[in-house]
Motif scaffolding. Structure first.
Motif, PDB file in Angstrom:
ATOM      1  N   SER A 292      19.078  43.247 -14.683  1.00 28.65           N
ATOM      2  CA  SER A 292      17.617  43.135 -14.625  1.00 28.65           C
ATOM      3  C   SER A 292      16.991  44.140 -13.676  1.00 28.65           C
ATOM      4  N   ASP A 293      17.731  44.565 -12.637  1.00 29.48           N
ATOM      5  CA  ASP A 293      17.145  45.375 -11.561  1.00 29.48           C
ATOM      6  C   ASP A 293      15.919  44.660 -11.000  1.00 29.48           C
ATOM      7  N   ALA A 294      16.025  43.336 -10.872  1.00 30.14           N
ATOM      8  CA  ALA A 294      14.888  42.506 -10.479  1.00 30.14           C
ATOM      9  C   ALA A 294      14.520  42.728  -9.019  1.00 30.14           C
ATOM     10  N   HIS A 295      13.217  42.845  -8.771  1.00 32.10           N
ATOM     11  CA  HIS A 295      12.676  42.919  -7.420  1.00 32.10           C
ATOM     12  C   HIS A 295      11.881  41.666  -7.076  1.00 32.10           C
ATOM     13  N   ALA A 296      11.914  40.682  -7.961  1.00 28.47           N
ATOM     14  CA  ALA A 296      11.216  39.412  -7.764  1.00 28.47           C
ATOM     15  C   ALA A 296      11.858  38.384  -8.688  1.00 28.47           C
ATOM     16  N   PRO A 297      11.777  37.092  -8.364  1.00 29.27           N
ATOM     17  CA  PRO A 297      12.481  36.081  -9.159  1.00 29.27           C
ATOM     18  C   PRO A 297      12.158  36.103 -10.644  1.00 29.27           C
ATOM     19  N   GLY A 298      10.887  36.243 -10.998  1.00 30.64           N
ATOM     20  CA  GLY A 298      10.523  36.219 -12.407  1.00 30.64           C
ATOM     21  C   GLY A 298      11.106  37.368 -13.193  1.00 30.64           C
ATOM     22  N   GLN A 299      11.420  38.465 -12.518  1.00 31.01           N
ATOM     23  CA  GLN A 299      11.975  39.632 -13.202  1.00 31.01           C
ATOM     24  C   GLN A 299      13.441  39.435 -13.591  1.00 31.01           C
TER      25      GLN A 299
END
Length: 330
Positions: A292-299
């Protein structure tokens, strides 16, 4: 329904939609305020209509709290859930097979949430584990971690894992590939980590031959687990960055020969590598990490984008390392 949980769920879905950070933070702040109150006070304020007298609680967040206290699913949350289906044409079986995410960020570098918030969100969407891969020190714009800060983070992750077991936060880093192909962190420290994502973040327009040598040297390092977003492209209205140029065949062969997975980056503005390169990597015999390369939970819930592309390009599930309970196991 727990009002703080409802507020955090709304924040999750807003992030997933790419809504502005200030809107997300309003719901997270309200959840933190509710956490600091007794259940009796929350119920009393909801009944009397005095929730908005609390600093940080506005009309929208008060409505969510009041609905939750009354045992109703908040209308705001219900609308977001109805809109939440990510429009993808395929990849559903691959998404169901994923057990974790190899590339995530926290507020320790350029993410917006705590390690705990990221981990709990990953657990709540059904993952067994999440690799925490904050940036390395040369990426100062992203508050990259020095060796000392990374060591402190490892202690925090160890404590958190005791609390969240059996869910695990794998230790990791997104380490910059320097101009000569070296890695931007102490190698003795890298050897202690579960996951090392190596990515190019600087001089992306380097001549092809130089970029090829740079990337091959990096993936030849036995400490590297994953080659991150290999072309570095960005595709947004505000930021249209072209792909870096390099000998993709040579780089993917080096990944295959050194047991380094090629990342399928699921961020909507990246979707990297492009499909033509992803098909090449499949043909060459590479392994992959759908991240995901998420920078926040929803990502964290952007993974369907990567799974759709992986299926379209013929990526076999047995070659996806985060479809394993232990992604470091060959």
């Amino acid at each position: 329904m727990d009002p703080a949980k409802a507020l955090r769920q709304i924040g999750f879905y807003l992030e997933r939609k790419g809504e502005p950070t200030f809107k997300v933070q309003a719901f997270r702040k309200a959840a933190a305020i509710v956490d600091g109150l007794s259940d009796d006070e929350v119920r009393l304020r909801a009944r009397r209509g005095t929730l908005t007298q609390l600093p940080g609680i506005g009309k929208s967040t008060a409505g969510v709290i009041s609905d939750a206290v009354a045992g109703r699913q908040p209308d705001y949350l219900g609308r977001l859930i109805e809109e939440a289906t990510i429009p993808v044409a395929g990849g559903h079986a691959l998404r169901a097979a994923l057990k974790g995410d190899c590339h995530t960020h926290s507020e320790w570098s350029d993410g917006g949430s705590t390690i705990r918030e990221m981990a709990e969100a990953a657990r709540d969407i059904g993952h067994e584990w999440m690799a925490l891969t904050d940036h390395s020190p040369s990426l100062t714009v992203a508050n990259g971690l020095t060796a000392d800060r990374l060591r402190r983070q490892l202690d925090i992750v160890a404590e958190l894992n005791e609390e969240l077991a059996p869910f695990r936060v794998l230790t990791g880093i997104e380490v910059d590939i320097l101009l000569d192909g070296a890695l931007d962190q102490d190698e003795d420290l890298l050897a202690e980590l579960d996951i090392v994502v190596a990515s190019v973040h600087s001089k992306l327009r380097m001549p092809s031959a130089e970029m090829t040598r740079r990337m091959i040297r990096a993936v030849g390092n036995p400490l590297v687990t994953i080659l991150g977003h290999c072309t570095g492209r960005m595709r947004t209205a505000k930021r249209d960055r072209p792909e870096s140029t390099f000998d993709a065949k040579a780089v993917f062969e080096a990944c295959r020969d050194n047991g380094v997975a090629v990342e399928i980056n699921s961020r909507p503005e990246r979707l990297d590598p492009p499909k033509r390169l992803l098909r090449m990597a499949v043909e060459i015999g590479c392994e992959f990490a759908i991240d995901s390369d998420a920078h926040a939970p929803g990502q964290l819930d952007w993974l369907p984008h990567g799974c759709e592309r992986a299926e379209a390009c013929g990526v076999p599930v047995e070659r996806v390392i985060n479809a394993r309970s232990n992604p470091t196991t060959k």
